[in-house]
Design a protein around this motif. Structure first.
Motif, PDB file in Angstrom:
ATOM      1  N   ALA A  43      -3.644  -0.656   5.049  1.00 23.20           N
ATOM      2  CA  ALA A  43      -2.939  -1.918   5.937  1.00 23.20           C
ATOM      3  C   ALA A  43      -2.927  -1.261   6.976  1.00 23.20           C
ATOM      4  CB  ALA A  43      -1.660  -2.428   5.258  1.00 23.20           C
ATOM      5  N   PRO A  44      -4.106  -1.023   7.819  1.00 24.12           N
ATOM      6  CA  PRO A  44      -4.102  -0.386   9.247  1.00 24.12           C
ATOM      7  C   PRO A  44      -3.099  -1.099  10.299  1.00 24.12           C
ATOM      8  CG  PRO A  44      -6.239  -1.041   8.361  1.00 24.12           C
ATOM      9  CD  PRO A  44      -5.519  -1.474   7.481  1.00 24.12           C
ATOM     10  N   VAL A  45      -2.872  -2.561  10.153  1.00 28.92           N
ATOM     11  CA  VAL A  45      -2.143  -3.145  11.059  1.00 28.92           C
ATOM     12  C   VAL A  45      -0.599  -2.471  10.790  1.00 28.92           C
ATOM     13  CG1 VAL A  45      -1.041  -5.160  11.482  1.00 28.92           C
ATOM     14  CG2 VAL A  45      -3.408  -5.152  10.581  1.00 28.92           C
ATOM     15  N   LEU A  46      -0.199  -2.288   9.522  1.00 25.23           N
ATOM     16  CA  LEU A  46       1.254  -1.642   9.494  1.00 25.23           C
ATOM     17  C   LEU A  46       1.213  -0.210   9.907  1.00 25.23           C
ATOM     18  CD1 LEU A  46       2.322  -2.873   5.860  1.00 25.23           C
ATOM     19  CD2 LEU A  46       2.748  -3.569   8.208  1.00 25.23           C
ATOM     20  N   GLU A  49       1.602  -0.501  13.398  1.00 17.82           N
ATOM     21  CA  GLU A  49       3.178  -1.182  13.482  1.00 17.82           C
ATOM     22  C   GLU A  49       4.152   0.340  13.447  1.00 17.82           C
ATOM     23  OE1 GLU A  49       6.142  -2.696  14.772  1.00 17.82           O
ATOM     24  OE2 GLU A  49       4.164  -3.975  14.547  1.00 17.82           O
ATOM     25  N   GLN A  55       7.925   4.080  19.623  1.00 20.98           N
ATOM     26  CA  GLN A  55       8.244   3.795  21.095  1.00 20.98           C
ATOM     27  C   GLN A  55       7.912   4.924  21.936  1.00 20.98           C
ATOM     28  OE1 GLN A  55      11.802   1.611  21.729  1.00 20.98           O
ATOM     29  NE2 GLN A  55      11.771   0.787  19.795  1.00 20.98           N
ATOM     30  N   TYR A  67      -4.968   3.088  13.762  1.00 15.96           N
ATOM     31  CA  TYR A  67      -6.224   2.889  12.980  1.00 15.96           C
ATOM     32  C   TYR A  67      -6.577   4.354  12.403  1.00 15.96           C
ATOM     33  CZ  TYR A  67      -6.578  -1.768  14.482  1.00 15.96           C
ATOM     34  OH  TYR A  67      -6.276  -3.234  14.711  1.00 15.96           O
ATOM     35  N   GLY A  68      -6.911   5.236  13.425  1.00 11.60           N
ATOM     36  CA  GLY A  68      -7.314   6.607  13.316  1.00 11.60           C
ATOM     37  C   GLY A  68      -6.653   7.649  12.387  1.00 11.60           C
ATOM     38  N   ARG A 113      16.464   3.445  14.416  1.00 13.64           N
ATOM     39  CA  ARG A 113      16.629   3.054  13.129  1.00 13.64           C
ATOM     40  C   ARG A 113      15.027   2.642  12.612  1.00 13.64           C
ATOM     41  NH1 ARG A 113      18.768  -0.185  10.668  1.00 13.64           N
ATOM     42  NH2 ARG A 113      19.951   0.717   8.957  1.00 13.64           N
ATOM     43  N   GLN A 124      10.819  -0.872  11.304  1.00 14.75           N
ATOM     44  CA  GLN A 124      12.336  -0.747  11.209  1.00 14.75           C
ATOM     45  C   GLN A 124      12.756  -0.823   9.696  1.00 14.75           C
ATOM     46  OE1 GLN A 124      10.703  -2.114  13.588  1.00 14.75           O
ATOM     47  NE2 GLN A 124      11.774  -1.075  15.258  1.00 14.75           N
ATOM     48  N   LEU A 125      13.808  -0.521   9.532  1.00 14.35           N
ATOM     49  CA  LEU A 125      14.583  -0.371   8.327  1.00 14.35           C
ATOM     50  C   LEU A 125      15.113  -1.653   8.124  1.00 14.35           C
ATOM     51  CD1 LEU A 125      16.174   3.233   8.318  1.00 14.35           C
ATOM     52  CD2 LEU A 125      14.375   2.637   6.858  1.00 14.35           C
ATOM     53  N   ALA A 126      15.321  -1.826   6.655  1.00 16.31           N
ATOM     54  CA  ALA A 126      16.066  -3.109   6.293  1.00 16.31           C
ATOM     55  C   ALA A 126      17.479  -2.863   6.080  1.00 16.31           C
ATOM     56  CB  ALA A 126      15.579  -3.673   5.079  1.00 16.31           C
TER      57      ALA A 126
ATOM     58  N   TRP B  46     -12.194   4.731  11.220  1.00 20.55           N
ATOM     59  CA  TRP B  46     -11.557   3.925  12.183  1.00 20.55           C
ATOM     60  C   TRP B  46     -12.102   2.653  12.555  1.00 20.55           C
ATOM     61  CZ3 TRP B  46     -12.055   1.947  16.997  1.00 20.55           C
ATOM     62  CH2 TRP B  46     -11.166   1.958  17.886  1.00 20.55           C
ATOM     63  N   ALA B  49     -11.146   0.189   9.874  1.00 16.82           N
ATOM     64  CA  ALA B  49      -9.811  -0.441   9.973  1.00 16.82           C
ATOM     65  C   ALA B  49      -9.567  -1.293  11.058  1.00 16.82           C
ATOM     66  CB  ALA B  49      -8.593   1.196  10.279  1.00 16.82           C
ATOM     67  N   SER B  53      -8.864  -5.521  10.215  1.00 18.10           N
ATOM     68  CA  SER B  53      -7.560  -6.230  11.065  1.00 18.10           C
ATOM     69  C   SER B  53      -7.956  -7.211  12.005  1.00 18.10           C
ATOM     70  CB  SER B  53      -7.056  -4.740  11.727  1.00 18.10           C
ATOM     71  OG  SER B  53      -6.585  -3.940  11.043  1.00 18.10           O
ATOM     72  N   SER B  98       3.263  -8.604  13.073  1.00 15.55           N
ATOM     73  CA  SER B  98       2.001  -8.076  13.095  1.00 15.55           C
ATOM     74  C   SER B  98       1.169  -8.950  11.730  1.00 15.55           C
ATOM     75  CB  SER B  98       2.048  -6.718  12.399  1.00 15.55           C
ATOM     76  OG  SER B  98       2.726  -5.789  13.399  1.00 15.55           O
ATOM     77  N   ILE B 125      16.731 -10.295   7.284  1.00 13.68           N
ATOM     78  CA  ILE B 125      16.645  -9.233   6.457  1.00 13.68           C
ATOM     79  C   ILE B 125      17.837  -8.104   6.909  1.00 13.68           C
ATOM     80  CG2 ILE B 125      14.789  -7.951   7.375  1.00 13.68           C
ATOM     81  CD1 ILE B 125      14.244  -7.628   3.830  1.00 13.68           C
ATOM     82  N   ASN B 232      -1.153  -4.925   0.365  1.00 11.14           N
ATOM     83  CA  ASN B 232      -2.011  -4.527   1.537  1.00 11.14           C
ATOM     84  C   ASN B 232      -2.765  -5.770   2.068  1.00 11.14           C
ATOM     85  OD1 ASN B 232      -1.307  -2.016   1.975  1.00 11.14           O
ATOM     86  ND2 ASN B 232      -2.976  -1.044   0.403  1.00 11.14           N
ATOM     87  N   PHE B 235      -2.343  -7.899   5.219  1.00 10.21           N
ATOM     88  CA  PHE B 235      -2.779  -7.276   6.475  1.00 10.21           C
ATOM     89  C   PHE B 235      -4.052  -7.424   6.698  1.00 10.21           C
ATOM     90  CE2 PHE B 235       1.553  -6.167   5.340  1.00 10.21           C
ATOM     91  CZ  PHE B 235       2.265  -6.677   6.572  1.00 10.21           C
TER      92      PHE B 235
END
Lengths: 191, 249
Positions: A43-46, A49, A55, A67-68, A113, A124-126, B46, B49, B53, B98, B125, B232, B235
């Protein structure tokens, strides 16, 4: 004809065990890298993220890293397993671990967090979950140390680098098995 | 020392030199090959990926959108009962944003094509101890309940993710929520008052807690296909589509 005595001096013995230390370091670091990369690559999107959650990087850079990074971890992990370009792979993984340590420490210092996202997921954490920054930092610092060992004493035993003659000046003779090798195996832990 | 011996030694030396040179060339070739293969693998990974997405384009017409008694929003063509795609999401959760950016179009298309019944479960959540995260989440979700089910709800929902406040900062201000609702096409004259008084906040939170417990949610977003969590695929738009199509067989 020289007679090989069964008593080796301390430094000799540790030098004989050193290639195995490198080999074990390679395998441990490779296992972590491959598991971590595999957990993220689906899941590259995650993964993107998780990088953004720190940040630290501008958005476009964070996306590229997200991605990489998983594939980079897997490729470096494979190189470490087979012992190919061992020194380079060791340096790259040490630098990666150093970057992770800095990233996590910085997230901690800024009071974010987040989950480190080291093995997939992340962000982020739940509610009710607390960050595990200290454990993450200690783990990655330990892995950094393994990377340094690998970069310092490549390629260790069972490495393609030796088979392919990629270790100029030190192939064959230095790592050749000698009559003492069985002895080493038994005593290596004492050092 | 004799001349012959010296010559022999020099010949051997030259041979060793040549041997060393051959070794060196072989070494360089092996290293170069390895570097090229490794770099190629990283590049391909890369690219893959980034490719996987890539979101679908949303087709124009949405499937009918209705609100169930438990507050969930159902997007499905009449008569389409399965496969069921349950989407559990929190308006304040970045990974949910996302998911929206990556796969919202796929979910809309699947519902519009009559290939799936998509159920949106809005949850919070973030616990109370997370302060502003929790407050933002509840404020937005309570406002979404003031939006009648229909295309306007989907537009409002999309807008909320688009405008998601940065982590830890206050957002989803009441005035903004009202404006976004009106932009989304809400004409109900009671809408503004409903948002301002957070009329549905308590009922929403009760439903959210029920959902979190019932679905045993550990994280958002959680996407379930016929009750089984997809890890997965959500996403990866083409994998998501394939999973839903396979479930319909």
């Amino acid at each position: 004809m020289t007679v090989v005595t069964s008593h080796m001096s301390g430094p000799t013995r540790s030098r004989a065990a050193l290639p195995w230390v490198t080999t074990v370091s390679r395998l441990v670091l490779a296992a972590v890298l491959i598991i971590a990369g595999w957990g993220k690559i689906g899941a590259p999107v995650l993964s993107v993220e998780a990088v953004k959650a720190y940040q630290l990087l501008p958005e476009s850079v964070a996306t590229a890293v997200g991605y990489g990074l998983p594939i980079l971890e897997i490729v470096v992990g494979i190189l470490l397993v087979v012992g190919l370009l061992t020194r380079v792979a060791g340096i790259v993984s040490a630098l990666l671990m150093l970057a992770f340590v800095i990233g996590i420490a910085s997230a901690w210092a800024r009071g974010l967090r987040i989950d480190c996202g080291c093995f997939g997921g992340g962000g982020q954490l739940a509610a009710g979950e607390s960050p595990t920054y200290l454990i993450d930092i200690l783990r990655d610092f330990g892995l950094f140390a393994l990377g340094v060992i690998i970069a310092w004493f490549p390629p260790g035993r069972l490495a393609l680098d030796s088979v392919l003659g990629l270790t100029p000046g030190r192939e064959s003779d230095e790592y050749d098995d000698d009559p003492e090798s069985d002895d080493e195996l038994g005593e290596g832990k004492d050092d | 020392m004799g001349k012959e011996a010296r010559e022999a030694r020099e010949r051997m030396k030259a041979q060793r030199e040549a041997e060393r040179e051959r070794e060196r060339k072989k070494r360089i070739a092996t290293i170069a090959t390895t570097v090229v293969v490794a770099a190629g693998a990283i590049g391909a990974g890369w690219w893959f990926a980034a490719q996987s997405s890539e979101p679908e384009q949303a087709t124009t017409a949405l499937a009918p959108v209705t609100r169930a008694a438990d507050g969930t929003i159902v997007m499905a063509k009449p008569g389409v009962e399965k496969p069921v795609v349950d989407v559990y999401e929190d308006f304040q959760c970045p990974a949910c944003k996302s998911l929206e950016e990556t796969s919202a179009a796929t979910l809309k298309n699947l519902a519009a094509e009559g290939r799936a019944k998509v159920v949106f479960h809005t949850v919070t959540i973030f616990g109370k101890e997370t302060g502003v995260l929790h407050a933002n989440s509840v404020r937005a979700a309570a406002a979404a309940r003031c939006v009648p089910a229909g295309p306007a709800w989907v537009t409002f929902h999309d807008k909320l993710f688009e405008e998601q406040p940065a982590e830890g900062s206050e957002g989803f201000a009441i005035d903004d929520l009202i404006a976004w609702g009106e932009d989304a096409g809400v004409t109900d004259p009671d809408f503004a008052a409903c948002v301002r008084s957070q009329q549905h906040a308590a009922a929403y939170l009760a439903d959210s807690d029920k959902e979190l417990a019932a679905a045993k949610l550990e994280h958002t977003p959680t996407v379930k296909l016929n009750g089984t969590e997809l890890v997965n695929e959500p996403f990866n738009p083409s994998a998501l589509r394939q999973a839903v199509l396979d479930a319909a067989k």
